[in-house]
Design a protein around this motif. Structure first.
Motif, PDB file in Angstrom:
ATOM      1  N   ILE A  26       0.838  -1.199   0.000  1.00 39.26           N
ATOM      2  CA  ILE A  26       0.000   0.000   0.000  1.00 39.26           C
ATOM      3  C   ILE A  26       0.875   1.251   0.000  1.00 39.26           C
ATOM      4  O   ILE A  26       0.625   2.198  -0.748  1.00 39.26           O
ATOM      5  CB  ILE A  26      -0.969  -0.012   1.203  1.00 39.26           C
ATOM      6  CG1 ILE A  26      -2.022  -1.109   0.987  1.00 39.26           C
ATOM      7  CG2 ILE A  26      -1.625   1.348   1.403  1.00 39.26           C
ATOM      8  CD1 ILE A  26      -2.886  -1.378   2.186  1.00 39.26           C
ATOM      9  N   LYS A  27       1.917   1.242   0.812  1.00 33.37           N
ATOM     10  CA  LYS A  27       2.830   2.396   0.854  1.00 33.37           C
ATOM     11  C   LYS A  27       3.484   2.626  -0.508  1.00 33.37           C
ATOM     12  O   LYS A  27       3.576   3.760  -0.986  1.00 33.37           O
ATOM     13  CB  LYS A  27       3.890   2.164   1.924  1.00 33.37           C
ATOM     14  CG  LYS A  27       4.774   3.341   2.170  1.00 33.37           C
ATOM     15  CD  LYS A  27       5.732   3.074   3.328  1.00 33.37           C
ATOM     16  CE  LYS A  27       6.630   4.252   3.573  1.00 33.37           C
ATOM     17  NZ  LYS A  27       7.562   4.007   4.686  1.00 33.37           N
ATOM     18  N   LYS A  28       3.907   1.551  -1.153  1.00 29.78           N
ATOM     19  CA  LYS A  28       4.525   1.655  -2.475  1.00 29.78           C
ATOM     20  C   LYS A  28       3.521   2.186  -3.504  1.00 29.78           C
ATOM     21  O   LYS A  28       3.854   3.028  -4.334  1.00 29.78           O
ATOM     22  CB  LYS A  28       5.054   0.287  -2.911  1.00 29.78           C
ATOM     23  CG  LYS A  28       5.740   0.284  -4.242  1.00 29.78           C
ATOM     24  CD  LYS A  28       6.263  -1.093  -4.585  1.00 29.78           C
ATOM     25  CE  LYS A  28       6.912  -1.087  -5.957  1.00 29.78           C
ATOM     26  NZ  LYS A  28       7.385  -2.427  -6.335  1.00 29.78           N
ATOM     27  N   ALA A  29       2.284   1.705  -3.428  1.00 28.00           N
ATOM     28  CA  ALA A  29       1.252   2.160  -4.366  1.00 28.00           C
ATOM     29  C   ALA A  29       0.945   3.643  -4.162  1.00 28.00           C
ATOM     30  O   ALA A  29       0.722   4.373  -5.133  1.00 28.00           O
ATOM     31  CB  ALA A  29      -0.009   1.321  -4.195  1.00 28.00           C
ATOM     32  N   LEU A  30       0.925   4.093  -2.908  1.00 22.52           N
ATOM     33  CA  LEU A  30       0.677   5.511  -2.639  1.00 22.52           C
ATOM     34  C   LEU A  30       1.804   6.380  -3.194  1.00 22.52           C
ATOM     35  O   LEU A  30       1.554   7.470  -3.702  1.00 22.52           O
ATOM     36  CB  LEU A  30       0.505   5.748  -1.136  1.00 22.52           C
ATOM     37  CG  LEU A  30      -0.818   5.261  -0.552  1.00 22.52           C
ATOM     38  CD1 LEU A  30      -0.774   5.293   0.961  1.00 22.52           C
ATOM     39  CD2 LEU A  30      -1.976   6.082  -1.081  1.00 22.52           C
ATOM     40  N   LYS A  31       3.028   5.903  -3.120  1.00 21.69           N
ATOM     41  CA  LYS A  31       4.144   6.646  -3.713  1.00 21.69           C
ATOM     42  C   LYS A  31       3.997   6.708  -5.228  1.00 21.69           C
ATOM     43  O   LYS A  31       4.261   7.735  -5.842  1.00 21.69           O
ATOM     44  CB  LYS A  31       5.478   6.005  -3.334  1.00 21.69           C
ATOM     45  CG  LYS A  31       5.882   6.269  -1.911  1.00 21.69           C
ATOM     46  CD  LYS A  31       7.232   5.676  -1.598  1.00 21.69           C
ATOM     47  CE  LYS A  31       7.615   5.966  -0.166  1.00 21.69           C
ATOM     48  NZ  LYS A  31       8.938   5.438   0.182  1.00 21.69           N
ATOM     49  N   GLY A  32       3.575   5.606  -5.845  1.00 27.04           N
ATOM     50  CA  GLY A  32       3.355   5.594  -7.285  1.00 27.04           C
ATOM     51  C   GLY A  32       2.203   6.482  -7.703  1.00 27.04           C
ATOM     52  O   GLY A  32       2.202   7.056  -8.798  1.00 27.04           O
ATOM     53  N   LEU A  33       1.201   6.603  -6.825  1.00 27.16           N
ATOM     54  CA  LEU A  33       0.039   7.432  -7.129  1.00 27.16           C
ATOM     55  C   LEU A  33       0.425   8.896  -7.295  1.00 27.16           C
ATOM     56  O   LEU A  33      -0.221   9.630  -8.033  1.00 27.16           O
ATOM     57  CB  LEU A  33      -1.006   7.270  -6.020  1.00 27.16           C
ATOM     58  CG  LEU A  33      -2.366   7.915  -6.240  1.00 27.16           C
ATOM     59  CD1 LEU A  33      -3.016   7.389  -7.521  1.00 27.16           C
ATOM     60  CD2 LEU A  33      -3.265   7.658  -5.048  1.00 27.16           C
ATOM     61  N   ARG A  34       1.504   9.316  -6.651  1.00 26.71           N
ATOM     62  CA  ARG A  34       1.964  10.706  -6.812  1.00 26.71           C
ATOM     63  C   ARG A  34       2.252  11.028  -8.274  1.00 26.71           C
ATOM     64  O   ARG A  34       2.155  12.174  -8.692  1.00 26.71           O
ATOM     65  CB  ARG A  34       3.224  10.960  -5.976  1.00 26.71           C
ATOM     66  CG  ARG A  34       2.969  10.887  -4.493  1.00 26.71           C
ATOM     67  CD  ARG A  34       4.138  11.341  -3.686  1.00 26.71           C
ATOM     68  NE  ARG A  34       5.372  10.679  -4.083  1.00 26.71           N
ATOM     69  CZ  ARG A  34       6.438  10.582  -3.305  1.00 26.71           C
ATOM     70  NH1 ARG A  34       6.429  11.099  -2.108  1.00 26.71           N
ATOM     71  NH2 ARG A  34       7.522   9.967  -3.732  1.00 26.71           N
TER      72      ARG A  34
END
Length: 95
Positions: A26-34
């Motif tokens: 989830i943390k990695k996906a949130l970084k990618g969402l940026r």
């Protein structure tokens, strides 16, 4: 273009309950969402104006707050995310 991702409390609460591996995903996906990376789809009908990001068996519901920010609003398992978000979370936003 890099956007700011504002993570709301329901997303934090959900992630805290998870094991370390899904929490990292989830943390990695949130970084990618940026940078708007990932499996992103616009939602339709009653959820118009919201988008979903697929993170394994989870779905993150978000919206564009303005031209430079994304609000990560809600996350749950795929099997129930849309029903719970529509019935409970949107009702709270409207009141």
């Amino acid at each position: 273009m890099t956007l700011k991702v504002v993570v709301k409390e329901p997303v934090y609460d959900f992630a805290r309950r998870l094991a370390p591996e899904p929490r990292r995903a989830i943390k990695k996906a949130l970084k990618g969402l940026r940078q708007e990376k990932g499996d992103i789809r616009a939602l339709e009908q009653a959820l118009s104006g919201y988008y979903r990001l697929r993170i394994g068996k989870f779905r993150l519901i978000f919206r564009y707050a303005d031209a430079a920010a994304i609000e990560a609003i809600f996350i749950e398992e795929r099997s129930m995310v849309y029903e719970v978000f529509e019935s409970e979370f949107l009702a709270r936003l409207k009141s």
